[in-house]
Design a protein around this motif. Structure first.
Motif, PDB file in Angstrom:
ATOM      1  N   ALA A  36      63.642  63.400  67.876  1.00 56.69           N
ATOM      2  CA  ALA A  36      62.651  64.292  67.266  1.00 56.69           C
ATOM      3  C   ALA A  36      62.477  63.994  65.772  1.00 56.69           C
ATOM      4  CB  ALA A  36      63.045  65.753  67.466  1.00 56.69           C
ATOM      5  N   SER A  37      63.546  63.610  65.102  1.00 58.55           N
ATOM      6  CA  SER A  37      63.443  63.313  63.671  1.00 58.55           C
ATOM      7  C   SER A  37      62.519  62.127  63.416  1.00 58.55           C
ATOM      8  CB  SER A  37      64.821  63.009  63.072  1.00 58.55           C
ATOM      9  OG  SER A  37      65.651  64.118  63.157  1.00 58.55           O
ATOM     10  N   GLU A  69      57.932  60.453  73.702  1.00 59.25           N
ATOM     11  CA  GLU A  69      57.958  60.973  72.331  1.00 59.25           C
ATOM     12  C   GLU A  69      57.574  62.442  72.239  1.00 59.25           C
ATOM     13  OE1 GLU A  69      58.965  59.391  69.310  1.00 59.25           O
ATOM     14  OE2 GLU A  69      59.795  58.243  70.953  1.00 59.25           O
ATOM     15  N   VAL A  70      58.252  63.150  71.360  1.00 56.10           N
ATOM     16  CA  VAL A  70      57.867  64.497  70.988  1.00 56.10           C
ATOM     17  C   VAL A  70      56.611  64.357  70.140  1.00 56.10           C
ATOM     18  CG1 VAL A  70      58.561  66.535  69.680  1.00 56.10           C
ATOM     19  CG2 VAL A  70      60.276  65.225  70.946  1.00 56.10           C
ATOM     20  N   ILE A  71      55.588  65.157  70.414  1.00 55.49           N
ATOM     21  CA  ILE A  71      54.342  65.070  69.663  1.00 55.49           C
ATOM     22  C   ILE A  71      54.340  66.126  68.564  1.00 55.49           C
ATOM     23  CG2 ILE A  71      51.826  65.270  69.781  1.00 55.49           C
ATOM     24  CD1 ILE A  71      52.995  62.813  71.237  1.00 55.49           C
ATOM     25  N   PHE A  72      54.196  65.645  67.345  1.00 54.16           N
ATOM     26  CA  PHE A  72      54.017  66.526  66.205  1.00 54.16           C
ATOM     27  C   PHE A  72      52.598  66.303  65.699  1.00 54.16           C
ATOM     28  CE2 PHE A  72      58.618  65.996  66.144  1.00 54.16           C
ATOM     29  CZ  PHE A  72      59.051  67.297  65.943  1.00 54.16           C
ATOM     30  N   ASP A  73      51.930  67.358  65.322  1.00 50.83           N
ATOM     31  CA  ASP A  73      50.596  67.236  64.749  1.00 50.83           C
ATOM     32  C   ASP A  73      50.545  68.121  63.514  1.00 50.83           C
ATOM     33  OD1 ASP A  73      48.020  66.453  64.374  1.00 50.83           O
ATOM     34  OD2 ASP A  73      47.176  67.861  65.825  1.00 50.83           O
ATOM     35  N   THR A  93      73.179  49.923  64.946  1.00 50.27           N
ATOM     36  CA  THR A  93      72.009  50.795  65.092  1.00 50.27           C
ATOM     37  C   THR A  93      71.839  51.062  66.591  1.00 50.27           C
ATOM     38  OG1 THR A  93      70.972  49.711  63.184  1.00 50.27           O
ATOM     39  CG2 THR A  93      69.555  51.062  64.586  1.00 50.27           C
ATOM     40  N   PHE A  94      71.939  52.328  66.983  1.00 51.26           N
ATOM     41  CA  PHE A  94      71.920  52.715  68.384  1.00 51.26           C
ATOM     42  C   PHE A  94      70.782  53.701  68.679  1.00 51.26           C
ATOM     43  CE2 PHE A  94      76.272  51.342  67.918  1.00 51.26           C
ATOM     44  CZ  PHE A  94      76.661  50.907  69.171  1.00 51.26           C
ATOM     45  N   SER A  95      70.486  53.849  69.944  1.00 51.32           N
ATOM     46  CA  SER A  95      69.771  54.960  70.540  1.00 51.32           C
ATOM     47  C   SER A  95      68.433  55.255  69.861  1.00 51.32           C
ATOM     48  CB  SER A  95      70.692  56.179  70.546  1.00 51.32           C
ATOM     49  OG  SER A  95      70.195  57.203  71.371  1.00 51.32           O
ATOM     50  N   ALA A  96      68.216  56.511  69.455  1.00 48.26           N
ATOM     51  CA  ALA A  96      66.933  56.911  68.869  1.00 48.26           C
ATOM     52  C   ALA A  96      66.615  56.132  67.597  1.00 48.26           C
ATOM     53  CB  ALA A  96      66.930  58.413  68.587  1.00 48.26           C
ATOM     54  N   ALA A  97      67.631  55.711  66.861  1.00 46.94           N
ATOM     55  CA  ALA A  97      67.387  54.895  65.670  1.00 46.94           C
ATOM     56  C   ALA A  97      66.797  53.547  66.080  1.00 46.94           C
ATOM     57  CB  ALA A  97      68.673  54.701  64.873  1.00 46.94           C
ATOM     58  N   GLU A  98      67.292  52.993  67.187  1.00 47.71           N
ATOM     59  CA  GLU A  98      66.722  51.742  67.706  1.00 47.71           C
ATOM     60  C   GLU A  98      65.252  51.932  68.067  1.00 47.71           C
ATOM     61  OE1 GLU A  98      69.280  48.930  70.203  1.00 47.71           O
ATOM     62  OE2 GLU A  98      70.085  50.928  70.680  1.00 47.71           O
ATOM     63  N   TYR A  99      64.935  53.053  68.670  1.00 48.61           N
ATOM     64  CA  TYR A  99      63.553  53.293  69.069  1.00 48.61           C
ATOM     65  C   TYR A  99      62.638  53.520  67.875  1.00 48.61           C
ATOM     66  CZ  TYR A  99      64.510  52.782  73.912  1.00 48.61           C
ATOM     67  OH  TYR A  99      64.843  52.220  75.114  1.00 48.61           O
ATOM     68  N   PHE A 100      63.171  54.021  66.781  1.00 43.42           N
ATOM     69  CA  PHE A 100      62.381  54.126  65.548  1.00 43.42           C
ATOM     70  C   PHE A 100      61.973  52.719  65.104  1.00 43.42           C
ATOM     71  CE2 PHE A 100      62.290  54.367  60.820  1.00 43.42           C
ATOM     72  CZ  PHE A 100      61.201  55.213  60.696  1.00 43.42           C
TER      73      PHE A 100
END
Length: 184
Positions: A36-37, A69-73, A93-100
């Motif tokens: 989410a971050s 992805e969580v959608i933020f608007d 670098t793992f997980s959600a950081a990798e996806y960033f």
């Protein structure tokens, strides 16, 4: 409540950077999180919203892939649409950081610097088992979902390869030198 406070802190940092000419994200020792971050940060980095539908997820007992992805608007806040972005990665670098980093690379929004990421990006659960009368704890992470891009690409087991590979002991110094922000 905790998530809202966390996103407020991220927003305060982004506000403090609103006049910057370059953004450098050091996620070289980032173990990840819930994603989410990065989804919150991404809304300030991408003019088009295509990044929001890039990643798909399928969890245990699900038959179909769905948006990950969580959608933020969020309509307010700083805009970094035209600011050059560099992301420093490592084998830690793992997980959600990798996806960033993966999202930024696939969307051609950032230059990835450093090392190939861990290749451990699937969501899951973790548990620890302590040995009786001992300080030893066995920790396990068990993936319960898969993530891929809408075109079928994934990072599990292979990681995100940097655009510019560094092999030194200080990835941040090498990255800053590469960008031209550090002089010997």
């Amino acid at each position: 409540m905790q998530e809202k406070r966390h996103l407020k802190q991220i927003r305060e940092v982004l506000d403090s950077l609103s006049d910057c000419k370059i953004l450098v994200f050091d996620i070289s020792d980032n173990p990840g999180g819930d994603g989410a971050s990065s989804a919150f940060i991404n809304q300030f980095l991408y003019r088009a919203k295509d990044y929001q539908t890039l990643l798909q997820k399928k969890c245990n007992n699900e038959k179909d892939w769905h948006q990950s992805e969580v959608i933020f608007d969020y309509s307010g806040g700083p805009i970094f649409f035209d600011v050059p972005i560099y992301i420093i990665t490592s084998n830690k670098t793992f997980s959600a950081a990798e996806y960033f980093a993966f999202t930024a690379k696939k969307m051609k929004r950032a230059i990835i610097l450093g090392e190939t990421t861990a290749g451990a990006g699937n969501p899951g659960t973790s548990t620890g088992i302590a040995l009786a009368n001992s300080d030893i704890v066995f920790w396990m992470f068990i993936p319960n979902c898969q993530i891929r891009t809408s075109d079928g690409d994934f990072i599990e087991g292979k990681g995100v390869k940097p655009d510019v590979k560094f092999e030194g002991k200080n990835l941040v110094f090498e990255a800053l030198e590469y960008i031209g922000l550090r002089h010997n």
